[in-house]
Enzyme design. Sequence first.
Site, PDB file in Angstrom:
ATOM      1  N   GLN A 138       0.774  -1.076   0.138  1.00 12.79           N
ATOM      2  CA  GLN A 138       0.037   0.175   0.113  1.00 12.79           C
ATOM      3  C   GLN A 138       0.651   1.366  -0.034  1.00 12.79           C
ATOM      4  O   GLN A 138       0.115   2.417   0.037  1.00 12.79           O
ATOM      5  CB  GLN A 138      -0.971   0.126   1.164  1.00 12.79           C
ATOM      6  CG  GLN A 138      -2.023  -1.255   1.279  1.00 12.79           C
ATOM      7  CD  GLN A 138      -2.944  -1.119   2.336  1.00 12.79           C
ATOM      8  OE1 GLN A 138      -2.932  -0.201   3.018  1.00 12.79           O
ATOM      9  NE2 GLN A 138      -3.421  -2.051   2.683  1.00 12.79           N
ATOM     10  N   HIS A 202      -1.730   0.006   5.605  1.00 11.58           N
ATOM     11  CA  HIS A 202      -2.421   0.889   6.329  1.00 11.58           C
ATOM     12  C   HIS A 202      -1.742   2.309   6.706  1.00 11.58           C
ATOM     13  O   HIS A 202      -1.520   2.506   8.081  1.00 11.58           O
ATOM     14  CB  HIS A 202      -2.920   0.449   7.806  1.00 11.58           C
ATOM     15  CG  HIS A 202      -4.048  -0.785   7.164  1.00 11.58           C
ATOM     16  ND1 HIS A 202      -4.830  -1.357   8.871  1.00 11.58           N
ATOM     17  CD2 HIS A 202      -4.493  -1.284   6.309  1.00 11.58           C
ATOM     18  CE1 HIS A 202      -5.792  -1.954   7.958  1.00 11.58           C
ATOM     19  NE2 HIS A 202      -5.581  -2.048   6.610  1.00 11.58           N
ATOM     20  N   GLU A 298     -16.490   2.640   8.065  1.00  8.89           N
ATOM     21  CA  GLU A 298     -17.069   3.878   8.960  1.00  8.89           C
ATOM     22  C   GLU A 298     -16.993   5.030   8.301  1.00  8.89           C
ATOM     23  O   GLU A 298     -16.019   5.431   7.711  1.00  8.89           O
ATOM     24  CB  GLU A 298     -16.382   3.842  10.159  1.00  8.89           C
ATOM     25  CG  GLU A 298     -16.675   2.763  11.164  1.00  8.89           C
ATOM     26  CD  GLU A 298     -16.198   2.880  12.563  1.00  8.89           C
ATOM     27  OE1 GLU A 298     -16.238   2.005  13.385  1.00  8.89           O
ATOM     28  OE2 GLU A 298     -15.815   4.059  12.826  1.00  8.89           O
ATOM     29  N   TYR A 308     -12.473   7.043  18.635  1.00  8.82           N
ATOM     30  CA  TYR A 308     -13.592   6.254  17.888  1.00  8.82           C
ATOM     31  C   TYR A 308     -13.442   4.712  17.946  1.00  8.82           C
ATOM     32  O   TYR A 308     -14.172   4.082  17.220  1.00  8.82           O
ATOM     33  CB  TYR A 308     -13.349   6.851  16.250  1.00  8.82           C
ATOM     34  CG  TYR A 308     -13.719   8.182  16.212  1.00  8.82           C
ATOM     35  CD1 TYR A 308     -14.952   8.695  15.709  1.00  8.82           C
ATOM     36  CD2 TYR A 308     -12.659   9.226  16.850  1.00  8.82           C
ATOM     37  CE1 TYR A 308     -15.439   9.867  15.675  1.00  8.82           C
ATOM     38  CE2 TYR A 308     -13.243  10.566  16.583  1.00  8.82           C
ATOM     39  CZ  TYR A 308     -14.457  10.894  16.178  1.00  8.82           C
ATOM     40  OH  TYR A 308     -15.067  12.160  16.214  1.00  8.82           O
ATOM     41  N   TYR A 319     -10.914 -11.140   9.063  1.00  6.75           N
ATOM     42  CA  TYR A 319     -10.989 -11.636   7.804  1.00  6.75           C
ATOM     43  C   TYR A 319     -10.930 -13.187   7.993  1.00  6.75           C
ATOM     44  O   TYR A 319     -11.360 -14.016   6.978  1.00  6.75           O
ATOM     45  CB  TYR A 319     -10.010 -11.196   6.815  1.00  6.75           C
ATOM     46  CG  TYR A 319     -10.397  -9.854   6.216  1.00  6.75           C
ATOM     47  CD1 TYR A 319     -11.077 -10.008   5.057  1.00  6.75           C
ATOM     48  CD2 TYR A 319     -10.036  -8.865   6.855  1.00  6.75           C
ATOM     49  CE1 TYR A 319     -11.589  -8.616   4.486  1.00  6.75           C
ATOM     50  CE2 TYR A 319     -10.363  -7.629   6.480  1.00  6.75           C
ATOM     51  CZ  TYR A 319     -11.295  -7.716   4.937  1.00  6.75           C
ATOM     52  OH  TYR A 319     -11.547  -6.591   4.475  1.00  6.75           O
TER      53      TYR A 319
END
Length: 428
Positions: A138, A202, A298, A308, A319
């Site tokens: 990523q 991430h 979200e 949060y 997963y």
Amino acid sequence: MTKVSWSRFMFSTSLILVLAACSSDEPSDEASSDDSGTVTEESADDSANESAETEPKVTEFEPAFPEQTRAPEVETETELDVEVVAEGLGVSWGMEEFEPNRLLVTQRDSAELLIVNLEDGSVSDPIEGTPEVNNEDQGGLLDVTIAPDFEESRTVFLTFSQDLEGGTVTAVGKGVLSEDEASLEDFEVIFQATPAYDGTLHYGGRIIFDEDGNLFLTTGERSDVPIRERAQDLDAYLGKVIHITQDGEPVESNPFVEDEDALDGIYSYGHRNIQGVDFNPATGDLWIVEFGPQAGDELNIIEPGSNYGWPIVSYGIEYSGELINDGIAEHESQGFVEPVYYWDPTSAPSGMSFYDNDAIPEWENNLFIGGLMPNYVVRVVIEDDIIVGEERLLTDEGERFRDILVTEDGALIASTDGGKVYRVTAAD
């Protein structure tokens, strides 16, 4: 330039959902691609609401309030044109309009910054002077924005994954776009979201300026167990919304500046992987969209100093099919902020933009979010911070929509992992 027109912009919402991989960006998630034992039938109440979501739910969690998930389907009435204005690019992760109908577009894997002209579809040579990046999985060159005084300063801000001792970080840097638009001059790194971690997932990485000329930066919690736990730690910049000046210093009004045990740049925490950020033009509030686990993506309104909940609570599951923290989903009862909305099954959300324009009046103040898997752009209709409708656009294109932008003249622009740039406008 390829052009496709519809007399009515009607798109099918019946898609086959591959539960495994919210995106090919998450190779660790793909290992569980055959886990299907957790799928349950959607409730009769969901069907009665004529939800935009046609696929069965992945989890058995109940929303905290009825409008928190599976909103009713809505349909754009305006006749629309869809154009592919550029193609043949790489993963086009971030976009910014720096002059009318001219975009700065990042190429994640090649770490290139390009200029795309929406009028004629032309694409510039790569702009020199971009930073070195770690482009595994990523990682790479991520978001781009321009300084509020760009016309005078010509300052461009970039986010990217940077190698440091011990691993990689999400970094922010800035440079000056030369007058001939061929290079970024005097590029410097102004912020690093420490600690470094030896992983490639991430990064978050979206950036946006506030009305005071300061930057909001989003970060991911780096995915793996146990590093993801640090989304809850105030001494780490992982899984956070961060508020910094143009020199990378904490904004003095940040909520934790008086806390000796907290990093001064933190604005909110307990996030998983924030992939989209924008201000709601109707309220001025900062909204984000964050990539959940299996289900549980979200949509949140950011309140300074608030938690949060990730990875303590989630409306999604692992997963592997296992519950997260024994299956605690409700946020408020645990002292966390409830999401305004969540998706079950996943929408794999990426970049987003509010439609702050009157070119298509029925879209005004609606939110548009890129979907990586299933492949569509999500239109979200909001009333008093409640999601009252959803529409799935561009479902027939088969593209992973990475970023969304609304131009000064009201065109909706979507970039893709497949190297295309789309423009959606009102017909005629």
